[in-house]
Design an enzyme around this catalytic site. Structure first.
Site, PDB file in Angstrom:
ATOM      1  N   TYR A 184     168.313  48.813   5.608  1.00 49.85           N
ATOM      2  CA  TYR A 184     169.514  48.832   4.851  1.00 49.85           C
ATOM      3  C   TYR A 184     170.440  47.793   5.294  1.00 49.85           C
ATOM      4  O   TYR A 184     171.362  47.266   4.265  1.00 49.85           O
ATOM      5  CB  TYR A 184     170.087  50.158   4.922  1.00 49.85           C
ATOM      6  CG  TYR A 184     170.993  50.676   3.679  1.00 49.85           C
ATOM      7  CD1 TYR A 184     170.738  50.645   2.601  1.00 49.85           C
ATOM      8  CD2 TYR A 184     172.632  51.367   4.191  1.00 49.85           C
ATOM      9  CE1 TYR A 184     171.430  50.954   1.217  1.00 49.85           C
ATOM     10  CE2 TYR A 184     173.047  51.464   3.148  1.00 49.85           C
ATOM     11  CZ  TYR A 184     172.975  51.464   1.925  1.00 49.85           C
ATOM     12  OH  TYR A 184     173.711  51.637   0.850  1.00 49.85           O
ATOM     13  N   LYS A 224     178.427  49.555   3.200  1.00 49.15           N
ATOM     14  CA  LYS A 224     179.264  51.010   2.983  1.00 49.15           C
ATOM     15  C   LYS A 224     180.043  51.498   4.213  1.00 49.15           C
ATOM     16  O   LYS A 224     180.960  52.366   3.741  1.00 49.15           O
ATOM     17  CB  LYS A 224     177.930  52.092   3.026  1.00 49.15           C
ATOM     18  CG  LYS A 224     177.063  51.523   1.714  1.00 49.15           C
ATOM     19  CD  LYS A 224     177.579  51.882   0.529  1.00 49.15           C
ATOM     20  CE  LYS A 224     176.700  52.350  -0.659  1.00 49.15           C
ATOM     21  NZ  LYS A 224     177.361  52.244  -1.980  1.00 49.15           N
TER      22      LYS A 224
HETATM   23  P1  NAD Z   1     171.672  51.634 -10.159  1.00 49.24           P
HETATM   24  O1  NAD Z   1     171.070  50.538 -10.187  1.00 49.24           O
HETATM   25  O2  NAD Z   1     171.532  52.439 -11.329  1.00 49.24           O
HETATM   26  O3  NAD Z   1     173.308  51.312 -10.147  1.00 49.24           O
HETATM   27  C1  NAD Z   1     173.786  50.362  -9.554  1.00 49.24           C
HETATM   28  C2  NAD Z   1     174.806  49.618 -10.224  1.00 49.24           C
HETATM   29  O4  NAD Z   1     175.683  48.610  -9.728  1.00 49.24           O
HETATM   30  C3  NAD Z   1     174.192  49.052 -11.770  1.00 49.24           C
HETATM   31  O5  NAD Z   1     174.728  49.606 -12.732  1.00 49.24           O
HETATM   32  C4  NAD Z   1     174.432  47.701 -11.516  1.00 49.24           C
HETATM   33  O6  NAD Z   1     174.979  47.118 -12.965  1.00 49.24           O
HETATM   34  C5  NAD Z   1     175.925  47.751 -10.650  1.00 49.24           C
HETATM   35  N1  NAD Z   1     176.337  46.382 -10.278  1.00 49.24           N
HETATM   36  C6  NAD Z   1     175.628  45.787  -9.288  1.00 49.24           C
HETATM   37  N2  NAD Z   1     176.041  44.433  -8.988  1.00 49.24           N
HETATM   38  C7  NAD Z   1     177.400  44.500  -9.909  1.00 49.24           C
HETATM   39  C8  NAD Z   1     178.555  43.682 -10.179  1.00 49.24           C
HETATM   40  N3  NAD Z   1     178.547  42.427  -9.519  1.00 49.24           N
HETATM   41  N4  NAD Z   1     179.421  43.994 -11.073  1.00 49.24           N
HETATM   42  C9  NAD Z   1     179.225  45.085 -11.871  1.00 49.24           C
HETATM   43  N5  NAD Z   1     178.313  46.084 -11.619  1.00 49.24           N
HETATM   44  C10 NAD Z   1     177.251  45.869 -10.576  1.00 49.24           C
HETATM   45  O7  NAD Z   1     171.432  52.518  -8.717  1.00 49.24           O
HETATM   46  P2  NAD Z   1     171.852  53.794  -8.103  1.00 49.24           P
HETATM   47  O8  NAD Z   1     171.248  54.036  -7.184  1.00 49.24           O
HETATM   48  O9  NAD Z   1     172.349  54.687  -9.057  1.00 49.24           O
HETATM   49  O10 NAD Z   1     173.289  53.236  -7.406  1.00 49.24           O
HETATM   50  C11 NAD Z   1     174.754  53.541  -7.652  1.00 49.24           C
HETATM   51  C12 NAD Z   1     175.371  53.991  -6.472  1.00 49.24           C
HETATM   52  O11 NAD Z   1     174.825  54.912  -5.739  1.00 49.24           O
HETATM   53  C13 NAD Z   1     175.489  52.540  -5.538  1.00 49.24           C
HETATM   54  O12 NAD Z   1     176.899  52.556  -4.875  1.00 49.24           O
HETATM   55  C14 NAD Z   1     174.362  53.030  -4.359  1.00 49.24           C
HETATM   56  O13 NAD Z   1     174.762  52.303  -3.222  1.00 49.24           O
HETATM   57  C15 NAD Z   1     174.643  54.444  -4.434  1.00 49.24           C
HETATM   58  N6  NAD Z   1     173.779  55.346  -3.755  1.00 49.24           N
HETATM   59  C16 NAD Z   1     172.245  55.296  -3.991  1.00 49.24           C
HETATM   60  C17 NAD Z   1     171.639  56.116  -3.538  1.00 49.24           C
HETATM   61  C18 NAD Z   1     170.255  55.938  -3.868  1.00 49.24           C
HETATM   62  O14 NAD Z   1     168.961  56.375  -3.082  1.00 49.24           O
HETATM   63  N7  NAD Z   1     169.833  55.714  -4.983  1.00 49.24           N
HETATM   64  C19 NAD Z   1     171.903  56.923  -2.417  1.00 49.24           C
HETATM   65  C20 NAD Z   1     173.092  56.841  -1.914  1.00 49.24           C
HETATM   66  C21 NAD Z   1     174.229  56.123  -2.763  1.00 49.24           C
HETATM   67  O1  0WE Z   2     172.689  51.701  -1.865  1.00 52.80           O
HETATM   68  C1  0WE Z   2     171.551  51.581  -2.096  1.00 52.80           C
HETATM   69  C2  0WE Z   2     170.840  50.501  -2.477  1.00 52.80           C
HETATM   70  C3  0WE Z   2     171.682  49.476  -3.201  1.00 52.80           C
HETATM   71  C4  0WE Z   2     170.978  48.044  -3.674  1.00 52.80           C
HETATM   72  C5  0WE Z   2     169.765  48.201  -3.984  1.00 52.80           C
HETATM   73  C6  0WE Z   2     168.986  46.776  -4.220  1.00 52.80           C
HETATM   74  C7  0WE Z   2     167.543  46.627  -4.753  1.00 52.80           C
HETATM   75  C8  0WE Z   2     167.565  45.515  -5.350  1.00 52.80           C
HETATM   76  C9  0WE Z   2     171.748  46.897  -3.261  1.00 52.80           C
HETATM   77  N1  0WE Z   2     171.137  45.887  -3.484  1.00 52.80           N
HETATM   78  C10 0WE Z   2     169.807  45.627  -3.957  1.00 52.80           C
HETATM   79  N2  0WE Z   2     169.288  44.397  -4.364  1.00 52.80           N
HETATM   80  C11 0WE Z   2     168.402  44.117  -4.968  1.00 52.80           C
HETATM   81  O2  0WE Z   2     167.864  42.934  -5.240  1.00 52.80           O
HETATM   82  N3  0WE Z   2     170.822  52.714  -1.517  1.00 52.80           N
HETATM   83  C12 0WE Z   2     171.437  53.892  -0.925  1.00 52.80           C
HETATM   84  C13 0WE Z   2     169.393  52.987  -1.841  1.00 52.80           C
HETATM   85  C14 0WE Z   2     168.639  52.393  -0.687  1.00 52.80           C
HETATM   86  O3  0WE Z   2     168.378  51.087  -0.470  1.00 52.80           O
HETATM   87  C15 0WE Z   2     167.654  51.104   0.764  1.00 52.80           C
HETATM   88  C16 0WE Z   2     167.570  52.343   1.399  1.00 52.80           C
HETATM   89  C17 0WE Z   2     168.143  53.109   0.348  1.00 52.80           C
HETATM   90  C18 0WE Z   2     168.378  54.633   0.907  1.00 52.80           C
HETATM   91  C19 0WE Z   2     167.237  49.942   1.363  1.00 52.80           C
HETATM   92  C20 0WE Z   2     166.462  49.965   2.606  1.00 52.80           C
HETATM   93  C21 0WE Z   2     166.581  51.132   3.097  1.00 52.80           C
HETATM   94  C22 0WE Z   2     167.074  52.434   2.704  1.00 52.80           C
END
Ligand code: NAD
Ligand code: 0WE
Length: 255
Positions: free
Chosen positions: A155, A162
């Site tokens: 991560y 974060k």
């Molecule tokens: P997602 O890819 O659907 O959403 C990520 C969003 O970030 C996308 O809509 C993308 O367009 C936007 N984004 C990235 N760079 C940007 C920029 N420069 N300007 C504007 N928008 C931008 O994935 P998600 O998993 O729904 O992620 C949403 C949030 O949830 C994130 O903050 C992520 O860290 C958090 N989160 C995700 C998980 C998981 O496991 N998926 C767990 C905990 C927290």
């Molecule tokens: O916040 C996240 C992921 C956010 C994210 C994901 C990507 C994938 C594609 C940010 N940047 C990028 N850039 C890319 O090019 N999570 C909480 C999901 C997540 O991501 C991980 C996790 C978990 C959980 C990455 C490594 C280990 C665990």
């Protein structure tokens, strides 16, 4: 109808699997009126179609969170459409793919800057513009992850981002509390979204959570969305600066 009569902006919808979209659906179900942003031209159509599917007319704005002029336009648009707003959802994160592979040690200066700009500073930048429109109080919710406080292998820089996001939540909550605006974080367990997809070993990680979490399963995206609706609503009126875990209890474990 927890959000009846409330108007809010959702930042972070990319597609139907986005956590932001699940939150939008829950907020809509609870009676909210919504506005959306999309990151760039590439996502305009998909986000527009999702928003249109809610019925009614949801304002839609292009917003790359690293672009101050676009952010200004979003809130100028909301001001002229609605006059005021009640809530903001921040669900945006990005780090270069290479920073999420292998070790943290080789993190580049530019990789650090980009991840913190997009994933952490953006909350403050959005809040600066949203707060003046929250004339009757408000609620701001940002999505975060456990990697902010404990090491989750790979991560990496996102964990540092974060941590900055969670600290920003507390400082913002302190500043805007007197205006009856609350700021909270929602720390979700792993969910299969676009952002999670390209992460190697993500499925294995979900298996580990399933085996160890007190509830012995992974969190469902609807559970994350319902908790967000709670934080956005007056049901959580006494809660600010807090991080709420929606992770099937995984974060309480010591071993
Ligand atoms: P997602 O890819 O659907 O959403 C990520 C969003 O970030 C996308 O809509 C993308 O367009 C936007 N984004 C990235 N760079 C940007 C920029 N420069 N300007 C504007 N928008 C931008 O994935 P998600 O998993 O729904 O992620 C949403 C949030 O949830 C994130 O903050 C992520 O860290 C958090 N989160 C995700 C998980 C998981 O496991 N998926 C767990 C905990 C927290
Ligand atoms: O916040 C996240 C992921 C956010 C994210 C994901 C990507 C994938 C594609 C940010 N940047 C990028 N850039 C890319 O090019 N999570 C909480 C999901 C997540 O991501 C991980 C996790 C978990 C959980 C990455 C490594 C280990 C665990």
């Amino acid at each position: 109808m927890l959000l009846q009569g409330k108007k809010g902006l959702i930042v972070g919808v990319a597609n139907k699997r986005s956590i932001a979209w699940a939150i939008a659906q829950a907020a809509h179900r609870e009676g909210a009126q919504l506005a959306f942003t999309y990151q760039g031209e590439r996502l305009k159509e998909s986000v527009g179609e999702l928003a249109a599917g809610l019925g009614g007319s949801s304002p839609l704005y292009e917003c790359d969170v690293t672009n101050d002029a676009q952010m200004d336009q979003v809130f100028a648009g909301i001001k002229s459409a609605w006059g005021s707003m009640d809530f903001l959802v921040h669900a945006v994160a990005f780090a270069k793919r290479e920073e999420l592979e292998g070790d943290f040690l080789p993190t580049s200066r530019e990789g650090f800057r980009l991840a913190l700009d997009v994933s952490a500073y953006s909350l403050t930048a959005l809040a600066q513009r949203a707060v003046p429109l929250m004339t009757d109080g408000g609620s701001i919710v940002a999505l975060t992850y456990y990697g902010a406080e404990k090491v989750i292998p790979r991560y990496n820089i996102m964990g540092v981002a974060k941590s900055a996001l969670e600290a920003s939540i507390r400082y913002l909550a302190f500043d805007v509390g007197p205006k009856k605006i609350r700021v909270n974080g929602l720390s979700a367990g792993p969910v299969q979204t676009l952002a999670a997809r390209g992460i190697s070993g993500f499925t294995d990680m979900m298996k580990i959570v399933e085996g160890k979490a007190p509830l012995r399963r992974n969190v469902q995206i609807e559970e994350v969305a319902n908790a967000a609706a709670f934080l956005l609503s007056p049901l959580s009126s006494g809660i600010t600066g807090e991080i709420l875990y929606v992770d099937c209890g995984y974060n309480i474990l010591g071993m």
